[in-house]
Design a protein around this motif. Structure first.
Motif, mmCIF file in Angstrom:
data_model
loop_
_atom_site.group_PDB
_atom_site.id
_atom_site.type_symbol
_atom_site.label_atom_id
_atom_site.label_comp_id
_atom_site.label_asym_id
_atom_site.label_seq_id
_atom_site.Cartn_x
_atom_site.Cartn_y
_atom_site.Cartn_z
ATOM 1 N N LEU A 13 0.995 -2.999 -4.629
ATOM 2 C CA LEU A 13 1.161 -1.728 -3.912
ATOM 3 C C LEU A 13 1.233 -1.931 -2.394
ATOM 4 O O LEU A 13 1.317 -0.971 -1.636
ATOM 5 C CB LEU A 13 0.000 -0.781 -4.238
ATOM 6 N N GLY A 14 1.155 -3.201 -1.970
ATOM 7 C CA GLY A 14 1.283 -3.509 -0.548
ATOM 8 C C GLY A 14 0.013 -3.307 0.256
ATOM 9 O O GLY A 14 0.060 -3.135 1.477
ATOM 10 N N ALA A 15 -1.126 -3.330 -0.429
ATOM 11 C CA ALA A 15 -2.397 -3.142 0.282
ATOM 12 C C ALA A 15 -2.681 -4.313 1.214
ATOM 13 O O ALA A 15 -2.326 -5.456 0.920
ATOM 14 C CB ALA A 15 -3.533 -3.010 -0.724
ATOM 15 N N LYS A 16 -3.336 -4.013 2.329
ATOM 16 C CA LYS A 16 -3.843 -5.075 3.190
ATOM 17 C C LYS A 16 -5.206 -5.462 2.596
ATOM 18 O O LYS A 16 -6.111 -4.635 2.511
ATOM 19 C CB LYS A 16 -4.003 -4.542 4.618
ATOM 20 N N MET A 17 -5.319 -6.703 2.147
ATOM 21 C CA MET A 17 -6.535 -7.164 1.483
ATOM 22 C C MET A 17 -7.453 -7.887 2.472
ATOM 23 O O MET A 17 -6.980 -8.645 3.312
ATOM 24 C CB MET A 17 -6.190 -8.090 0.311
ATOM 25 N N VAL A 18 -8.751 -7.622 2.362
ATOM 26 C CA VAL A 18 -9.731 -8.289 3.238
ATOM 27 C C VAL A 18 -10.941 -8.726 2.412
ATOM 28 O O VAL A 18 -11.218 -8.146 1.374
ATOM 29 C CB VAL A 18 -10.218 -7.358 4.384
ATOM 30 N N PRO A 19 -11.678 -9.740 2.895
ATOM 31 C CA PRO A 19 -12.918 -10.097 2.208
ATOM 32 C C PRO A 19 -13.997 -9.056 2.522
ATOM 33 O O PRO A 19 -14.188 -8.689 3.685
ATOM 34 C CB PRO A 19 -13.307 -11.455 2.823
ATOM 35 N N PHE A 20 -14.643 -8.555 1.479
ATOM 36 C CA PHE A 20 -15.721 -7.585 1.669
ATOM 37 C C PHE A 20 -16.784 -7.818 0.607
ATOM 38 O O PHE A 20 -16.493 -7.768 -0.587
ATOM 39 C CB PHE A 20 -15.173 -6.146 1.576
ATOM 40 N N ALA A 21 -18.004 -8.111 1.044
ATOM 41 C CA ALA A 21 -19.138 -8.340 0.130
ATOM 42 C C ALA A 21 -18.805 -9.378 -0.942
ATOM 43 O O ALA A 21 -19.190 -9.249 -2.100
ATOM 44 C CB ALA A 21 -19.572 -7.026 -0.514
ATOM 45 N N GLY A 22 -18.044 -10.415 -0.546
ATOM 46 C CA GLY A 22 -17.712 -11.489 -1.484
ATOM 47 C C GLY A 22 -16.531 -11.185 -2.387
ATOM 48 O O GLY A 22 -16.194 -11.959 -3.273
ATOM 49 N N ASN A 24 -12.360 -9.683 -2.773
ATOM 50 C CA ASN A 24 -11.062 -9.488 -2.154
ATOM 51 C C ASN A 24 -10.722 -8.007 -2.343
ATOM 52 O O ASN A 24 -10.453 -7.582 -3.459
ATOM 53 C CB ASN A 24 -10.080 -10.385 -2.917
ATOM 54 N N MET A 25 -10.800 -7.201 -1.276
ATOM 55 C CA MET A 25 -10.695 -5.744 -1.434
ATOM 56 C C MET A 25 -9.580 -5.135 -0.576
ATOM 57 O O MET A 25 -9.271 -5.643 0.500
ATOM 58 C CB MET A 25 -12.025 -5.084 -1.040
ATOM 59 N N PRO A 26 -8.987 -4.011 -1.047
ATOM 60 C CA PRO A 26 -7.955 -3.337 -0.255
ATOM 61 C C PRO A 26 -8.584 -2.512 0.871
ATOM 62 O O PRO A 26 -9.387 -1.616 0.611
ATOM 63 C CB PRO A 26 -7.269 -2.422 -1.282
ATOM 64 N N VAL A 27 -8.239 -2.801 2.129
ATOM 65 C CA VAL A 27 -8.802 -2.037 3.239
ATOM 66 C C VAL A 27 -7.906 -0.840 3.575
ATOM 67 O O VAL A 27 -8.382 0.214 3.963
ATOM 68 C CB VAL A 27 -9.079 -2.930 4.473
ATOM 69 N N GLN A 28 -6.583 -1.000 3.365
ATOM 70 C CA GLN A 28 -5.676 0.137 3.563
ATOM 71 C C GLN A 28 -4.335 -0.131 2.883
ATOM 72 O O GLN A 28 -3.970 -1.268 2.619
ATOM 73 C CB GLN A 28 -5.483 0.443 5.046
ATOM 74 N N TYR A 29 -3.613 0.947 2.606
ATOM 75 C CA TYR A 29 -2.262 0.874 2.024
ATOM 76 C C TYR A 29 -1.262 1.447 3.037
ATOM 77 O O TYR A 29 -0.543 0.725 3.693
ATOM 78 C CB TYR A 29 -2.177 1.680 0.714
ATOM 79 N N ALA A 30 -1.272 2.792 3.199
ATOM 80 C CA ALA A 30 -0.311 3.438 4.113
ATOM 81 C C ALA A 30 -0.864 3.539 5.536
ATOM 82 O O ALA A 30 -0.131 3.810 6.477
ATOM 83 C CB ALA A 30 0.013 4.834 3.592
ATOM 84 N N ALA A 213 -1.153 11.202 -14.160
ATOM 85 C CA ALA A 213 -1.659 12.579 -14.254
ATOM 86 C C ALA A 213 -1.765 13.227 -12.882
ATOM 87 O O ALA A 213 -1.579 14.439 -12.728
ATOM 88 C CB ALA A 213 -3.030 12.581 -14.934
ATOM 89 N N GLY A 214 -2.045 12.414 -11.863
ATOM 90 C CA GLY A 214 -2.262 12.958 -10.519
ATOM 91 C C GLY A 214 -1.010 13.122 -9.681
ATOM 92 O O GLY A 214 -1.055 13.684 -8.576
ATOM 93 N N GLU A 215 0.116 12.642 -10.209
ATOM 94 C CA GLU A 215 1.371 12.676 -9.433
ATOM 95 C C GLU A 215 1.714 14.063 -8.872
ATOM 96 O O GLU A 215 2.001 14.194 -7.685
ATOM 97 C CB GLU A 215 2.525 12.150 -10.297
ATOM 98 N N PRO A 216 1.635 15.139 -9.692
ATOM 99 C CA PRO A 216 1.957 16.468 -9.165
ATOM 100 C C PRO A 216 1.001 16.932 -8.054
ATOM 101 O O PRO A 216 1.299 17.882 -7.330
ATOM 102 C CB PRO A 216 1.814 17.396 -10.385
ATOM 103 N N TYR A 217 -0.140 16.254 -7.936
ATOM 104 C CA TYR A 217 -1.149 16.664 -6.937
ATOM 105 C C TYR A 217 -1.127 15.786 -5.689
ATOM 106 O O TYR A 217 -2.008 15.870 -4.839
ATOM 107 C CB TYR A 217 -2.547 16.641 -7.577
ATOM 108 N N GLY A 218 -0.133 14.903 -5.616
ATOM 109 C CA GLY A 218 0.015 14.051 -4.431
ATOM 110 C C GLY A 218 -1.005 12.926 -4.360
ATOM 111 O O GLY A 218 -1.396 12.480 -3.285
ATOM 112 N N ILE A 219 -1.430 12.440 -5.531
ATOM 113 C CA ILE A 219 -2.453 11.382 -5.580
ATOM 114 C C ILE A 219 -1.964 10.086 -4.924
ATOM 115 O O ILE A 219 -0.788 9.739 -5.029
ATOM 116 C CB ILE A 219 -2.884 11.133 -7.051
ATOM 117 N N LYS A 220 -2.869 9.401 -4.216
ATOM 118 C CA LYS A 220 -2.510 8.144 -3.533
ATOM 119 C C LYS A 220 -3.667 7.140 -3.659
ATOM 120 O O LYS A 220 -4.826 7.532 -3.795
ATOM 121 C CB LYS A 220 -2.282 8.398 -2.030
#
Length: 359
Positions: A13-22, A24-30, A213-220
């Motif tokens: 999904l193009g997330a910027k991944m960072v180390p967090f609490a050991g 590999n976590m997504p810090v942001q996407y858009a 399911a969340g698409e009509p609600y603008g889920i991200k």
């Protein structure tokens, strides 16, 4: 570095991944501001599978929880969640956590990712009556679906009546075709929503079903960067920043989860501290002049004397102003008091306000 069951999905999904609490976590996407806005106005999904989950089971499970946590877990009923602390023996906090009562003899504790091993060892130390303890952190995925449209976006996936679930309660049931999923009306954003606990084996299909399911609600998808700005707008404590091994629950404004109607670790000295009054307090503040308060910046009075330090700070995306939290001498903790944040060589004016910042 550990990965969650969804790490590949975040990367795709193009997330910027960072180390967090050991992990590999997504810090942001858009971008943090756009993601923050999505959660405040619609619905967003966080992968918070790095969090820890322990199951405590047996006749003495409640007794153990009562001895190690500051809040009164005897008030829990089946399907109820409680926010609490693990006090240490020196007046500080081992961790803050959630306590889930599954039934009279079964509880789930949800702890911070960076403290899983520390908390496990701490609780085990007091487990003198043979409570069965199981660490299910590594096999459990946790998705936080947060925002005012969360209930509508998820309802088609389950028979559980999401709209009528009270804050800080949970139910187990079928969700996105998967049995025995725990759905909890909790979150760390102040925007409403749910936290969904599912076995790693089903994480991918549940994630996909939620987005369909969340698409009509603008889920991200939402990263940890926006999770931090959202929680700070609510004045929620972050372990390692606003509370730690050296800060007492009373100094941190967590007297409401510190119940002296029972005996728990270090209760006597905390009780004495309550009677004497604390010398420093965790406060919220907003900047009156330009500048962003950062973790560990000094807080000063009008004369430039250091009276405390910043524990969390950011430019609030919802309020369009800089806000923060920090410890100050108790004399300066009153709402409306003017303080100064030392930003590089400048004293920048701020004012004590009562969280939540975002109402």
């Amino acid at each position: 570095m550990k990965n969650t069951a969804l790490t590949d999905t975040h990367t795709q999904l193009g997330a910027k991944m960072v180390p967090f609490a050991g992990y590999n976590m997504p810090v942001q996407y858009a971008g943090i501001n756009a993601e923050h806005d999505t959660v405040r106005k619609a619905v967003g999904v966080f992968d918070v599978s790095h969090m820890g989950e322990f199951i405590l089971k047996g006749d003495q499970a409640l007794d153990l929880i009562q001895r190690v946590t500051s809040n009164d877990a005897a008030k829990l009923y089946d399907g109820k969640v409680q926010y609490s602390c693990l006090p240490n023996e020196e007046g500080g906090i081992v961790d803050d956590l959630l306590v889930y009562r599954v039934d009279e003899k079964t509880y789930m504790l949800v702890v911070n990712a960076s403290n899983i091993e520390k908390d496990w060892n701490w609780i085990s130390k007091f487990n003198t009556n043979g409570v069965e303890m199981k660490d299910i952190s590594d096999r459990t995925s946790l998705l936080a679906v947060q925002g005012p449209k969360a209930a509508e976006a998820l309802q088609s996936l389950t028979d559980l009546d999401l709209a009528s679930m009270e804050y800080y309660t949970f139910s187990k049931g079928k969700f996105a075709g998967v049995d025995n999923v725990l759905v909890s009306a909790t979150g760390y954003t102040g925007a409403g929503g749910f936290e969904i606990y599912v076995d790693n084996a089903h994480a991918q299909e549940v994630w996909a079903a939620i987005f369909k399911a969340g698409e009509p609600y603008g889920i991200k998808p939402i990263g940890l960067g926006a999770r931090d700005t959202l929680r700070l707008e609510m004045g929620f404590c972050l372990y390692g920043n606003d509370i730690d091994d050296t800060t007492s629950p009373l100094e941190a404004g967590l007297g409401w989860v510190t119940k002296f109607t029972k005996n728990f670790t270090n209760a006597e000295s905390l009780k004495a501290q309550k009677q004497q009054g604390v010398s420093k307090k965790l406060v919220g503040f907003e900047m009156l002049e330009r500048g962003i308060p950062r973790h560990d910046y000094e807080i000063a009075d009008a004369e430039g004397n250091v009276i405390g330090k910043v524990t969390s700070g950011t430019q609030s995306p919802s309020l369009q102003k800089a806000i923060g939290m920090g410890y100050v001498s108790a004399d300066f903790a009153k709402e409306g008091t003017e303080i100064y944040i030392k930003i590089r060589d400048n004293k920048v004016k701020a004012q004590i306000v009562k969280p939540p910042f975002y109402k």
